[in-house]
Design a protein around this motif. Structure first.
Motif, PDB file in Angstrom:
ATOM      1  N   SER A 107      53.317  72.427  21.800  1.00 26.49           N
ATOM      2  CA  SER A 107      53.194  72.990  20.453  1.00 26.49           C
ATOM      3  C   SER A 107      52.680  74.421  20.577  1.00 26.49           C
ATOM      4  CB  SER A 107      52.205  72.166  19.630  1.00 26.49           C
ATOM      5  OG  SER A 107      50.879  72.456  20.053  1.00 26.49           O
TER       6      SER A 107
ATOM      7  N   THR B 141      48.819  67.417  31.360  1.00 32.33           N
ATOM      8  CA  THR B 141      49.326  67.547  29.990  1.00 32.33           C
ATOM      9  C   THR B 141      50.810  67.182  29.903  1.00 32.33           C
ATOM     10  OG1 THR B 141      47.687  69.233  29.496  1.00 32.33           O
ATOM     11  CG2 THR B 141      49.604  69.162  28.053  1.00 32.33           C
TER      12      THR B 141
ATOM     13  N   GLY C 228      42.509  67.228  23.238  1.00 32.96           N
ATOM     14  CA  GLY C 228      43.578  67.715  24.112  1.00 32.96           C
ATOM     15  C   GLY C 228      44.474  66.568  24.539  1.00 32.96           C
ATOM     16  N   ALA C 229      45.092  66.745  25.679  1.00 32.98           N
ATOM     17  CA  ALA C 229      46.103  65.774  26.104  1.00 32.98           C
ATOM     18  C   ALA C 229      45.506  64.424  26.459  1.00 32.98           C
ATOM     19  CB  ALA C 229      46.884  66.332  27.290  1.00 32.98           C
TER      20      ALA C 229
ATOM     21  N   VAL D  36      51.083  67.058  16.859  1.00 32.04           N
ATOM     22  CA  VAL D  36      51.543  68.419  16.546  1.00 32.04           C
ATOM     23  C   VAL D  36      52.835  68.752  17.288  1.00 32.04           C
ATOM     24  CG1 VAL D  36      50.095  69.523  18.338  1.00 32.04           C
ATOM     25  CG2 VAL D  36      50.799  70.839  16.341  1.00 32.04           C
TER      26      VAL D  36
ATOM     27  N   LEU E  40      40.325  71.255  27.141  1.00 35.75           N
ATOM     28  CA  LEU E  40      39.732  72.434  26.492  1.00 35.75           C
ATOM     29  C   LEU E  40      40.666  73.641  26.526  1.00 35.75           C
ATOM     30  CD1 LEU E  40      36.006  72.231  27.741  1.00 35.75           C
ATOM     31  CD2 LEU E  40      36.895  71.606  25.489  1.00 35.75           C
TER      32      LEU E  40
ATOM     33  N   GLN F  92      55.608  72.794  30.516  1.00 34.72           N
ATOM     34  CA  GLN F  92      55.466  71.408  30.082  1.00 34.72           C
ATOM     35  C   GLN F  92      56.834  70.790  29.753  1.00 34.72           C
ATOM     36  OE1 GLN F  92      51.140  72.653  28.282  1.00 34.72           O
ATOM     37  NE2 GLN F  92      52.380  71.378  26.964  1.00 34.72           N
TER      38      GLN F  92
ATOM     39  N   HIS G 143      48.777  66.051  20.185  1.00 32.94           N
ATOM     40  CA  HIS G 143      49.949  65.199  20.458  1.00 32.94           C
ATOM     41  C   HIS G 143      50.887  65.150  19.248  1.00 32.94           C
ATOM     42  CE1 HIS G 143      49.472  63.819  24.540  1.00 32.94           C
ATOM     43  NE2 HIS G 143      48.172  63.633  24.323  1.00 32.94           N
TER      44      HIS G 143
HETATM   45  C1  LIG Z   1      48.789  67.228  23.763  1.00 34.02           C
HETATM   46  C2  LIG Z   1      48.882  68.638  23.165  1.00 34.02           C
HETATM   47  O1  LIG Z   1      48.976  68.498  21.736  1.00 34.02           O
HETATM   48  C3  LIG Z   1      47.638  69.459  23.472  1.00 34.02           C
HETATM   49  C4  LIG Z   1      47.341  69.654  24.933  1.00 34.02           C
HETATM   50  O2  LIG Z   1      46.103  70.320  25.090  1.00 34.02           O
HETATM   51  P1  LIG Z   1      45.469  70.553  26.542  1.00 34.02           P
HETATM   52  O3  LIG Z   1      46.464  71.297  27.347  1.00 34.02           O
HETATM   53  O4  LIG Z   1      45.184  69.205  27.117  1.00 34.02           O
HETATM   54  O5  LIG Z   1      44.226  71.339  26.302  1.00 34.02           O
HETATM   55  C5  LIG Z   1      50.156  69.298  23.697  1.00 34.02           C
HETATM   56  C6  LIG Z   1      50.562  70.547  22.943  1.00 34.02           C
HETATM   57  O6  LIG Z   1      50.201  70.710  21.755  1.00 34.02           O
HETATM   58  O7  LIG Z   1      51.293  71.359  23.531  1.00 34.02           O
END
Ligand SMILES: C[C@@](O)(CCOP(=O)(O)O)CC(=O)O
Ligand SMILES: Nc1ncnc2c1ncn2[C@@H]1O[C@H](COP(=O)(O)OP(=O)(O)O)[C@@H](O)[C@H]1O
Ligand SMILES: [Mg+2]
Length: 328
Positions: free
Chosen positions: A161, A202, A285-286, A18, A117, A156, A16
């Motif tokens: 990021s 996400t 992750g998100a 990031v 993941l 998205q 997040h």
């Molecule tokens: C929330 C975030 O930092 C990571 C998302 O990871 P994931 O798609 O939930 O595995 C979004 C991003 O970096 O694009």
């Protein structure tokens, strides 16, 4: 047919934040998505993704880009489900200059969807790699990561990021800050994953954090604090200090929770891991639902999680040294 695989990933610290230019550290894991691609001359796209299940429906998307799959779900849900594959093929057409080309795409994945993941990044990286090679073009890893990033950015809604896609393309442990992406000497970390069987969207979760950040200065400060946690974490990683790293993961979880992206079951699993003696635990992750990661070299956390109500699966993450793999 051309076949590539790419790994999922675990954020040690910094998701997040990031998205707003703070640093993050993450590592690839041996859960992979495999994408097989065959060129079609009629320009159509046919996607077979049997693992694709989202919010209570399962779809074998076996239609064409023009007709779409024949299932009774809202268009927005379907866009969310299919956007990454469609976006990946758009990048392939663009990078090869072959606007009219069609493909049969078959996806098979070990990575639960929307669980933090990085299934989306793995699918996109493997799809772009396989489809470009099917057309006789082999992309350098940096170009592959860049194209995969553009896909996530687009799907998205301009909020992504480079972290997931760079990590999936290169494998190992990586550090990302803005557009500075680099590999780190991969530490052998004792990571345990708990999975609640759920998922989060996400795009929506990132948008939620953004509106908090726009509304409250203290939310912007929370994001900046995550950046500070990551910088401390880098020092702990370099020293091999798991205890400190765990403490920082706990702190990071609290800050993510303040930003509204945790859930009852994620919190329950985090506490089960801490009670079992893990050095630390956080959602990954998100968020919204899906997975947590804990640091524990003993079997205690995995055992405790496997008995935790609401935890559907607990397993030790094996770190993946390689990113994209060219299989056929
Ligand atoms: C929330 C975030 O930092 C990571 C998302 O990871 P994931 O798609 O939930 O595995 C979004 C991003 O970096 O694009
Ligand atoms: N096996 C798969 N087949 C087709 N699409 C997939 C597959 N796995 C993931 N995806 C795509 O990725 C999306 C989930 O990505 P996202 O919400 O970013 O969560 P995460 O990256 O953490 O798994 C799915 O909705 C789907 O569009
Ligand atoms: Mg994703």
């Amino acid at each position: 047919m051309t076949l590539s695989s790419a790994p999922g990933k675990v954020y040690l610290l910094g998701e997040h934040a990031v998205v707003y230019g703070e640093p993050t550290v993450l590592c690839a894991i041996e859960q992979r998505a495999r994408v097989g691609v065959q060129r079609r001359d009629d320009g159509k796209l046919r996607v077979n993704a049997e693992d694709l299940s989202l919010d209570g429906f399962t779809v074998e998307y076996d239609g064409t880009a023009d007709e779409g799959p024949d299932i009774d779900v809202s268009e927005s849900l379907l866009d969310a489900a299919m956007g990454y594959v469609d976006g990946a093929i758009e990048q392939v057409r663009d990078v090869t200059g072959n606007d009219e080309v069609g493909f049969d795409v078959t996806i098979e994945s070990d990575i639960p969807l929307g669980a933090g993941l990085g299934s989306s990044a793995a699918v996109v990286v493997a799809a772009i790699d396989a489809a470009t090679r099917e057309l006789g073009v082999t992309l350098e890893t940096d170009e592959l990561a860049e194209r995969a990033y553009r896909t996530e950015y687009q799907v998205q809604n301009g909020q992504a990021s480079r972290a997931d896609t760079f990590c999936s393309a290169t494998g190992g442990a990586v550090r990302v800050e803005g557009d500075d992406c680099r590999s780190l000497a991969a530490p052998d970390l004792p990571i345990v994953i708990g999975f609640d069987g759920g998922a989060g969207d996400t795009g929506q979760l990132v948008a939620g954090v953004r509106s908090l950040r726009d509304e409250y200065e203290f939310a912007a400060d929370t994001i900046a604090a995550i950046g500070d946690v990551v910088r401390n974490g880098e020092a702990a990683l370099a020293d091999g200090d798991l205890e400190e790293l765990g403490r920082l993961m706990n702190f990071n979880h609290g800050l993510l929770s303040a930003l509204g992206v945790s859930s009852r079951s994620l919190d329950t699993m985090v506490w089960a891991a801490r009670d079992a003696g893990a050095y630390g635990a956080k959602l990954i992750g998100a968020g919204g639902g899906g997975c947590i990661a804990a640091l524990d070299p003993t079997p205690e956390t995995e055992t405790a999680l496997s008995f935790t109500p609401g935890c559907e699966d607990a397993f030790r993450a094996e770190l993946a040294d390689s990113g994209v793999k060219r299989l056929e």
